[in-house]
Scaffold this motif. Structure first.
Motif, PDB file in Angstrom:
ATOM      1  N   UNK A 129     -39.813  47.819  -3.613  1.00 19.34           N
ATOM      2  CA  UNK A 129     -38.411  48.245  -3.692  1.00 19.34           C
ATOM      3  C   UNK A 129     -37.686  47.500  -4.807  1.00 19.34           C
ATOM      4  N   UNK A 130     -38.098  46.271  -5.088  1.00 23.01           N
ATOM      5  CA  UNK A 130     -37.428  45.473  -6.123  1.00 23.01           C
ATOM      6  C   UNK A 130     -37.741  45.967  -7.531  1.00 23.01           C
ATOM      7  N   UNK A 131     -38.993  46.338  -7.789  1.00 27.86           N
ATOM      8  CA  UNK A 131     -39.412  46.623  -9.164  1.00 27.86           C
ATOM      9  C   UNK A 131     -39.959  48.017  -9.376  1.00 27.86           C
ATOM     10  N   UNK A 132     -40.050  48.826  -8.340  1.00 29.34           N
ATOM     11  CA  UNK A 132     -40.639  50.152  -8.503  1.00 29.34           C
ATOM     12  C   UNK A 132     -42.129  50.052  -8.785  1.00 29.34           C
ATOM     13  N   UNK A 133     -42.625  50.929  -9.642  1.00 27.21           N
ATOM     14  CA  UNK A 133     -44.038  50.985 -10.004  1.00 27.21           C
ATOM     15  C   UNK A 133     -44.274  49.988 -11.140  1.00 27.21           C
ATOM     16  N   UNK A 134     -45.090  48.977 -10.894  1.00 28.32           N
ATOM     17  CA  UNK A 134     -45.270  47.913 -11.889  1.00 28.32           C
ATOM     18  C   UNK A 134     -46.698  47.388 -11.892  1.00 28.32           C
ATOM     19  N   UNK A 135     -47.019  46.653 -12.936  1.00 26.91           N
ATOM     20  CA  UNK A 135     -48.268  45.922 -13.014  1.00 26.91           C
ATOM     21  C   UNK A 135     -47.933  44.466 -12.728  1.00 26.91           C
ATOM     22  N   UNK A 136     -48.585  43.893 -11.727  1.00 27.86           N
ATOM     23  CA  UNK A 136     -48.342  42.491 -11.379  1.00 27.86           C
ATOM     24  C   UNK A 136     -49.534  41.659 -11.837  1.00 27.86           C
ATOM     25  N   UNK A 137     -49.261  40.632 -12.611  1.00 32.47           N
ATOM     26  CA  UNK A 137     -50.294  39.731 -13.101  1.00 32.47           C
ATOM     27  C   UNK A 137     -50.350  38.528 -12.172  1.00 32.47           C
ATOM     28  N   UNK A 138     -51.472  38.375 -11.483  1.00 37.04           N
ATOM     29  CA  UNK A 138     -51.676  37.258 -10.568  1.00 37.04           C
ATOM     30  C   UNK A 138     -52.125  35.997 -11.295  1.00 37.04           C
TER      31      UNK A 138
ATOM     32  N   UNK B 141     -52.731  39.686 -22.651  1.00 37.72           N
ATOM     33  CA  UNK B 141     -51.423  40.285 -22.370  1.00 37.72           C
ATOM     34  C   UNK B 141     -51.237  41.595 -23.130  1.00 37.72           C
ATOM     35  N   UNK B 142     -51.782  41.696 -24.341  1.00 34.08           N
ATOM     36  CA  UNK B 142     -51.760  42.978 -25.063  1.00 34.08           C
ATOM     37  C   UNK B 142     -52.490  44.042 -24.249  1.00 34.08           C
ATOM     38  N   UNK B 143     -53.689  43.705 -23.768  1.00 32.54           N
ATOM     39  CA  UNK B 143     -54.492  44.639 -22.981  1.00 32.54           C
ATOM     40  C   UNK B 143     -53.734  45.049 -21.718  1.00 32.54           C
ATOM     41  N   UNK B 144     -53.145  44.068 -21.035  1.00 34.62           N
ATOM     42  CA  UNK B 144     -52.420  44.345 -19.785  1.00 34.62           C
ATOM     43  C   UNK B 144     -51.195  45.220 -20.019  1.00 34.62           C
ATOM     44  N   UNK B 145     -50.490  44.983 -21.113  1.00 37.76           N
ATOM     45  CA  UNK B 145     -49.323  45.813 -21.439  1.00 37.76           C
ATOM     46  C   UNK B 145     -49.757  47.248 -21.717  1.00 37.76           C
ATOM     47  N   UNK B 146     -50.847  47.410 -22.444  1.00 36.08           N
ATOM     48  CA  UNK B 146     -51.364  48.757 -22.708  1.00 36.08           C
ATOM     49  C   UNK B 146     -51.802  49.436 -21.410  1.00 36.08           C
ATOM     50  N   UNK B 147     -52.424  48.682 -20.509  1.00 39.38           N
ATOM     51  CA  UNK B 147     -52.848  49.247 -19.230  1.00 39.38           C
ATOM     52  C   UNK B 147     -51.643  49.650 -18.391  1.00 39.38           C
ATOM     53  N   UNK B 148     -50.603  48.842 -18.394  1.00 38.95           N
ATOM     54  CA  UNK B 148     -49.383  49.190 -17.656  1.00 38.95           C
ATOM     55  C   UNK B 148     -48.779  50.483 -18.202  1.00 38.95           C
TER      56      UNK B 148
ATOM     57  N   UNK C 210     -43.328  50.958 -14.836  1.00 37.42           N
ATOM     58  CA  UNK C 210     -42.015  50.738 -15.439  1.00 37.42           C
ATOM     59  C   UNK C 210     -41.819  49.298 -15.882  1.00 37.42           C
ATOM     60  N   UNK C 211     -42.777  48.423 -15.557  1.00 36.18           N
ATOM     61  CA  UNK C 211     -42.662  47.034 -15.974  1.00 36.18           C
ATOM     62  C   UNK C 211     -43.915  46.241 -15.678  1.00 36.18           C
ATOM     63  N   UNK C 212     -43.944  45.030 -16.235  1.00 34.44           N
ATOM     64  CA  UNK C 212     -45.001  44.059 -15.996  1.00 34.44           C
ATOM     65  C   UNK C 212     -44.336  42.823 -15.417  1.00 34.44           C
ATOM     66  N   UNK C 213     -44.902  42.279 -14.341  1.00 36.43           N
ATOM     67  CA  UNK C 213     -44.321  41.118 -13.666  1.00 36.43           C
ATOM     68  C   UNK C 213     -45.373  40.050 -13.442  1.00 36.43           C
ATOM     69  N   UNK C 214     -44.933  38.796 -13.432  1.00 35.16           N
ATOM     70  CA  UNK C 214     -45.790  37.677 -13.061  1.00 35.16           C
ATOM     71  C   UNK C 214     -44.931  36.519 -12.615  1.00 35.16           C
ATOM     72  N   UNK C 215     -45.501  35.652 -11.804  1.00 34.38           N
ATOM     73  CA  UNK C 215     -44.890  34.377 -11.440  1.00 34.38           C
ATOM     74  C   UNK C 215     -45.684  33.302 -12.161  1.00 34.38           C
ATOM     75  N   UNK C 216     -45.007  32.247 -12.598  1.00 35.89           N
ATOM     76  CA  UNK C 216     -45.697  31.135 -13.242  1.00 35.89           C
ATOM     77  C   UNK C 216     -45.187  29.838 -12.651  1.00 35.89           C
ATOM     78  N   UNK C 217     -46.112  28.954 -12.293  1.00 32.39           N
ATOM     79  CA  UNK C 217     -45.738  27.656 -11.747  1.00 32.39           C
ATOM     80  C   UNK C 217     -44.929  26.850 -12.751  1.00 32.39           C
ATOM     81  N   UNK C 218     -44.300  25.799 -12.265  1.00 32.72           N
ATOM     82  CA  UNK C 218     -43.486  24.947 -13.121  1.00 32.72           C
ATOM     83  C   UNK C 218     -44.131  23.569 -13.239  1.00 32.72           C
ATOM     84  N   UNK C 219     -43.714  22.826 -14.222  1.00 38.34           N
ATOM     85  CA  UNK C 219     -44.241  21.484 -14.439  1.00 38.34           C
ATOM     86  C   UNK C 219     -44.757  21.347 -15.852  1.00 38.34           C
TER      87      UNK C 219
END
Length: 146
Positions: free
Chosen positions: A70-79, A97-104, A110-119
């Motif tokens: 519901x937040x992002x609709x249809x997306x590619x999520x990078x784990x 990331x080029x390959x993943x963007x082309x695949x999306x 409608x978008x590409x999403x990922x979470x990235x740790x901090x530090x």
């Protein structure tokens, strides 16, 4: 010469060494491979890797899934995006990331999403994501139950 290709279920172990750099909690490539093949792949998880001629294991890997929310609709999520230490700084993650963007785009996401740790160990990854125009749009909250 390098090749970027999808890593099939029968070859997940080729991603193990690079993924363990990012996900050491699994301790061994075989434990990580078992988890991916038995738990993640059935839920839609896929892997791609950068391979160098003559080297059986991937130098750099990305794990991802096509998803809807519901937040992002249809997306590619990078784990996962991870590169072996000896192969860092050669643009492999950028190529993934080029390959993943082309695949999306191919999947009509409608978008590409990922979470990235901090530090401090994540600074290079964050520079890459910012260079690629990924925006920081949320805080990720977690409650550890173990």
């Amino acid at each position: 010469m390098i090749d970027i290709r999808e890593i099939g279920e029968d070859e997940t172990e080729l991603a193990g060494p690079a993924l363990l750099e990012l996900r050491p909690r699994w301790e061994t490539a075989s434990r990580l491979t078992e988890f991916i093949d038995n738990e993640l792949r059935p839920a839609g998880y896929r892997l791609i890797g950068v391979f160098e001629t003559g080297s059986p294991a991937a130098l750099s890997v990305a794990g991802f899934r096509e998803s809807r929310s519901t937040a992002w609709g249809h997306h590619l999520y990078i784990d996962d995006v991870s590169t072996l230490p000896a192969a860092r700084g050669r643009g492999h993650a950028d190529s993934l990331l080029d390959w993943l963007t082309a695949e999306a785009r191919r999947l009509r996401c409608t978008g590409v999403h990922l979470d990235s740790g901090v530090g401090p160990t994540r600074a290079a990854a964050h520079r890459l994501y910012m260079h690629r125009h990924l925006a920081i749009t949320a805080h990720h909250f977690t409650l550890d139950l173990q």
